[in-house]
Design a protein around this motif. Structure first.
Motif, PDB file in Angstrom:
ATOM      1  N   ARG A 181       0.848  -1.185   0.000  1.00 52.75           N
ATOM      2  CA  ARG A 181       0.000   0.000   0.000  1.00 52.75           C
ATOM      3  C   ARG A 181       0.886   1.238   0.000  1.00 52.75           C
ATOM      4  N   LEU A 182       0.412   2.273  -0.657  1.00 46.66           N
ATOM      5  CA  LEU A 182       1.177   3.515  -0.741  1.00 46.66           C
ATOM      6  C   LEU A 182       1.352   4.105   0.655  1.00 46.66           C
ATOM      7  N   ASP A 183       2.572   4.418   1.030  1.00 45.14           N
ATOM      8  CA  ASP A 183       2.890   4.933   2.362  1.00 45.14           C
ATOM      9  C   ASP A 183       2.675   6.453   2.392  1.00 45.14           C
ATOM     10  N   TRP A 184       1.396   6.798   2.449  1.00 39.03           N
ATOM     11  CA  TRP A 184       1.043   8.227   2.491  1.00 39.03           C
ATOM     12  C   TRP A 184      -0.072   8.435   3.518  1.00 39.03           C
ATOM     13  N   PRO A 185       0.025   9.507   4.317  1.00 38.19           N
ATOM     14  CA  PRO A 185       1.131  10.487   4.369  1.00 38.19           C
ATOM     15  C   PRO A 185       2.230  10.004   5.305  1.00 38.19           C
ATOM     16  N   LYS A 186       3.433  10.334   4.978  1.00 43.98           N
ATOM     17  CA  LYS A 186       4.553  10.041   5.858  1.00 43.98           C
ATOM     18  C   LYS A 186       4.584  11.075   6.988  1.00 43.98           C
ATOM     19  N   ALA A 187       5.324  10.732   8.019  1.00 46.37           N
ATOM     20  CA  ALA A 187       5.377  11.625   9.175  1.00 46.37           C
ATOM     21  C   ALA A 187       5.972  12.988   8.823  1.00 46.37           C
ATOM     22  N   LYS A 188       6.883  13.019   7.862  1.00 44.16           N
ATOM     23  CA  LYS A 188       7.550  14.274   7.508  1.00 44.16           C
ATOM     24  C   LYS A 188       6.754  15.113   6.510  1.00 44.16           C
ATOM     25  N   ALA A 189       5.600  14.589   6.044  1.00 48.51           N
ATOM     26  CA  ALA A 189       4.798  15.333   5.075  1.00 48.51           C
ATOM     27  C   ALA A 189       4.284  16.623   5.702  1.00 48.51           C
ATOM     28  N   SER A 190       4.361  17.694   4.963  1.00 52.29           N
ATOM     29  CA  SER A 190       3.923  18.995   5.482  1.00 52.29           C
ATOM     30  C   SER A 190       2.394  19.080   5.493  1.00 52.29           C
ATOM     31  N   ARG A 191       1.902  20.019   6.290  1.00 48.55           N
ATOM     32  CA  ARG A 191       0.455  20.221   6.373  1.00 48.55           C
ATOM     33  C   ARG A 191      -0.108  20.629   5.019  1.00 48.55           C
ATOM     34  N   GLN A 192       0.631  21.485   4.291  1.00 45.49           N
ATOM     35  CA  GLN A 192       0.166  21.932   2.984  1.00 45.49           C
ATOM     36  C   GLN A 192       0.105  20.786   1.994  1.00 45.49           C
ATOM     37  N   SER A 193       1.094  19.889   2.074  1.00 43.25           N
ATOM     38  CA  SER A 193       1.107  18.743   1.177  1.00 43.25           C
ATOM     39  C   SER A 193      -0.105  17.850   1.430  1.00 43.25           C
ATOM     40  N   LYS A 194      -0.416  17.589   2.698  1.00 45.51           N
ATOM     41  CA  LYS A 194      -1.589  16.772   3.021  1.00 45.51           C
ATOM     42  C   LYS A 194      -2.874  17.443   2.537  1.00 45.51           C
ATOM     43  N   LYS A 195      -2.900  18.776   2.679  1.00 45.76           N
ATOM     44  CA  LYS A 195      -4.075  19.526   2.247  1.00 45.76           C
ATOM     45  C   LYS A 195      -4.258  19.444   0.730  1.00 45.76           C
ATOM     46  N   ASP A 196      -3.148  19.548   0.000  1.00 43.57           N
ATOM     47  CA  ASP A 196      -3.223  19.492  -1.465  1.00 43.57           C
ATOM     48  C   ASP A 196      -3.708  18.131  -1.943  1.00 43.57           C
ATOM     49  N   VAL A 197      -3.266  17.069  -1.299  1.00 40.69           N
ATOM     50  CA  VAL A 197      -3.689  15.733  -1.712  1.00 40.69           C
ATOM     51  C   VAL A 197      -5.174  15.537  -1.406  1.00 40.69           C
ATOM     52  N   ARG A 198      -5.616  15.988  -0.218  1.00 43.36           N
ATOM     53  CA  ARG A 198      -7.038  15.850   0.134  1.00 43.36           C
ATOM     54  C   ARG A 198      -7.930  16.656  -0.811  1.00 43.36           C
ATOM     55  N   ALA A 199      -7.381  17.783  -1.333  1.00 42.73           N
ATOM     56  CA  ALA A 199      -8.180  18.637  -2.215  1.00 42.73           C
ATOM     57  C   ALA A 199      -8.266  18.100  -3.636  1.00 42.73           C
ATOM     58  N   THR A 200      -7.478  17.101  -3.959  1.00 39.66           N
ATOM     59  CA  THR A 200      -7.500  16.530  -5.306  1.00 39.66           C
ATOM     60  C   THR A 200      -8.793  15.750  -5.507  1.00 39.66           C
ATOM     61  N   ARG A 201      -9.526  16.071  -6.533  1.00 36.23           N
ATOM     62  CA  ARG A 201     -10.827  15.447  -6.796  1.00 36.23           C
ATOM     63  C   ARG A 201     -10.678  14.203  -7.657  1.00 36.23           C
ATOM     64  N   SER A 202     -11.652  13.322  -7.547  1.00 37.59           N
ATOM     65  CA  SER A 202     -11.662  12.139  -8.395  1.00 37.59           C
ATOM     66  C   SER A 202     -11.991  12.556  -9.819  1.00 37.59           C
ATOM     67  N   LEU A 203     -11.646  11.684 -10.762  1.00 38.54           N
ATOM     68  CA  LEU A 203     -11.847  12.015 -12.163  1.00 38.54           C
ATOM     69  C   LEU A 203     -13.334  12.205 -12.485  1.00 38.54           C
ATOM     70  N   GLN A 204     -14.214  11.462 -11.819  1.00 37.38           N
ATOM     71  CA  GLN A 204     -15.648  11.622 -12.064  1.00 37.38           C
ATOM     72  C   GLN A 204     -16.150  12.967 -11.563  1.00 37.38           C
ATOM     73  N   ASP A 205     -15.509  13.505 -10.527  1.00 36.16           N
ATOM     74  CA  ASP A 205     -15.880  14.841 -10.067  1.00 36.16           C
ATOM     75  C   ASP A 205     -15.336  15.908 -11.021  1.00 36.16           C
ATOM     76  N   VAL A 206     -14.177  15.633 -11.608  1.00 35.37           N
ATOM     77  CA  VAL A 206     -13.583  16.593 -12.538  1.00 35.37           C
ATOM     78  C   VAL A 206     -14.380  16.620 -13.844  1.00 35.37           C
TER      79      VAL A 206
END
Length: 534
Positions: free
Chosen positions: A463-488
């Protein structure tokens, strides 16, 4: 010229007069001892004649070599600008006691003065000046020559040859000394009205990238406008450009009528250590149009036209066993950039006045930039493609082939639909996490292969190891904000449903399950008739 040599009488020391037998007035005396000399005895004077070779122009205007003997006066000048005193020119006065010391520099200067004053076709080299254009290449430019003084030495004229390898013709470039034409990074310095290869007159800079610059120019042979891609004078970029030339020549050979919408190479040559590729002058790239249109999406009928042309171009490349590897909106040029402006309402805002949107009048495009193109049977570098359009198998180091182009096309089509890039990231693990947000979890088989090559990206169970402990708050926010292709691409009608299905198959994680570009051309999406819309 003759040297007058006068033998001086020998001077003897004055001693008291002596008789031969040493007797004075009948008395024998001892001859006096001569006085001791206070200086060394002089050796007999050795007469040497020094000379120098200079050039003069005779009365018939012909240049001839003359030997000037150093102990004789120089030849009289006959320049009408010279004033005469007592029969001698002002540039020369008669010797008082001995001939003036003549040096080679003085003899050359005086001979040059004579040549400049007596010859009606005196050769005067142009004075050094900053580079504005290449004098030798500019057949229509007027070269201003500054006069030189009589003591100025002629500057050497350096002749260099630039072989136009693409056309089989050679161009000789003559410049007075080294003229800087590159900046510190090896980019060619673009100067308006610069003449390149004695044929192309530059108009303006069109764009600049890692590889070099692209300029608009006028072909003076047929008075047409062309685009010239000027590669940086750095070995690795020169080598890559030669590969691009080989690819472009093959494309033109296999598609002389250009039915497959790839850029055609008109001419190429080596200009002052810069590989130059000449092609037809087209409009702006698709990315620039999006940017100037405030990243407004394209109408759906335009997207369908773009998709059909791009898939056809890439299918043609793949049939030739060629992988583009750098598909992106910057490498797609509009043939014509003409547009009409129309007012459109701002979504979600009722009381805001409508904004103006540009709508293209023609959707004809050309695929460009084959500097990274790779033949399937040749060496594959580890990392290819621009970040936002990079396939997951490249990020995971699993190797790549034709399917990586299909993935890039999927990203591009989504960008046409939304106006912005699908993945906006610069980190590999974050990029993979965004892909899972768009397309769902990776297939287990593909994830296991990635675990072997990039174990740092995965945790137990592949399984993809995300988020890692060193991941920044902004990085986590950007990934959560990414929409699925059906939403796009919401499947609100048959057009969107077919378009969504096509993009999903182009963006499949596993390249072995990804649709090929040739198969994509037969997708039901292209059988639809899409009405004109804004």
């Amino acid at each position: 010229m003759q040297a007058a040599v006068h033998q001086m009488p020998q001077m003897l020391p004055q001693y008291p007069r002596q008789s031969l037998n040493g007797v004075i007035n009948g008395a024998h005396i001892v001859p006096p001892t001569p006085p001791v000399a206070t200086r060394k005895r002089k050796r007999p004077h050795q007469y040497t004649v020094s000379y120098s070779e200079v050039q003069e122009v005779d009365s018939e205007g012909k240049l001839r070599e003359v030997i000037v003997i150093d102990d004789t006066p120089p030849p009289p000048t006959i320049s009408p600008a010279t004033t005469y005193t007592n029969g001698f020119s002002a540039s020369y006065q008669p010797p008082q006691f001995s001939a003036p010391i003549r040096t080679r520099a003085r003899a050359a200067a005086e001979a040059q003065a004579l040549s400049a004053s007596t010859s009606s076709v005196a050769i005067i080299p142009p004075a050094p000046k900053k580079r504005k254009r290449e004098p030798v290449d500019d057949a229509h430019a007027t070269i201003t020559k500054k006069p030189v003084t009589i003591v100025q030495q002629q500057q050497p004229v350096t002749t260099t040859k630039s072989w136009a390898s693409g056309s089989g013709a050679a161009t000789d470039e003559v410049s007075k000394g080294p003229v800087p034409c590159d900046d510190k990074e090896g980019h060619y310095i673009i100067v308006p009205d610069d003449i390149i290869a004695r044929r192309y007159r530059t108009v303006r800079l069109l764009g600049q990238g890692t590889f070099g610059k692209v300029v608009e120019a006028i072909d003076t042979q047929n008075d047409t406008r062309v685009a010239i891609k000027i590669i940086r004078a750095i070995p690795k970029y020169r080598d890559a450009s030669k590969i691009e030339v080989r690819v472009l020549q093959k494309l033109k050979e296999r598609d002389p009528m250009n039915r497959h919408k790839c850029i055609h190479l008109l001419h190429w040559f080596d200009h002052r250590n810069h590989i130059c590729l000449v092609s037809e002058l087209l409009g702006m790239c698709v990315y620039d149009f999006l940017k100037e249109n405030e990243f407004a999406p394209f109408p759906r009928q335009h997207i369908q036209s773009f998709a059909r042309q791009l898939l056809g171009s890439v299918a043609f490349l793949h049939d030739l066993h060629l992988i583009h590897t750098d598909l992106k909106p910057e490498n797609i040029l509009l043939v014509h950039s003409n547009f009409r402006s129309t007012a459109v309402p701002v979504p979600g805002k009722r009381n805001v006045p409508p904004r103006m949107k540009r709508v293209l009048q023609s959707t004809d495009i050309r695929l460009i930039d084959f500097g990274s193109a790779t033949f399937e049977e040749e060496y594959h570098s580890t990392v290819v493609s621009t970040r936002h359009y990079r396939a997951p198998e490249i990020i995971l180091g699993l190797g790549w082939s034709f399917p990586c182009d299909a993935y890039s096309l999927g990203c591009i089509l989504v960008e046409f639909y939304t106006g912005v890039a699908l993945y906006q990231t610069h980190d590999n693990l974050e990029h993979l996490a965004m892909m899972e947000m768009v397309m769902g979890k990776m297939p287990e088989r593909f994830a296991r292969a990635g675990t072997r090559t990039k174990p740092e990206f995965f945790k137990e169970g592949s399984r993809l190891d995300w988020p890692k402990a060193k991941a920044s708050r902004q990085s986590k926010k950007d990934v959560r904000a990414t929409r699925s292709l059906q939403d796009v691409i919401p499947p609100t009608d048959i057009i969107n449903r077919h378009f969504l299905n096509l993009v999903q198959r182009l963006l499949a994680f596993d390249p072995s399950h990804r649709i090929t570009v040739r198969e994509a051309l037969n997708h039901p999406y292209f059988s639809l008739s899409i009405a004109e819309e804004i």
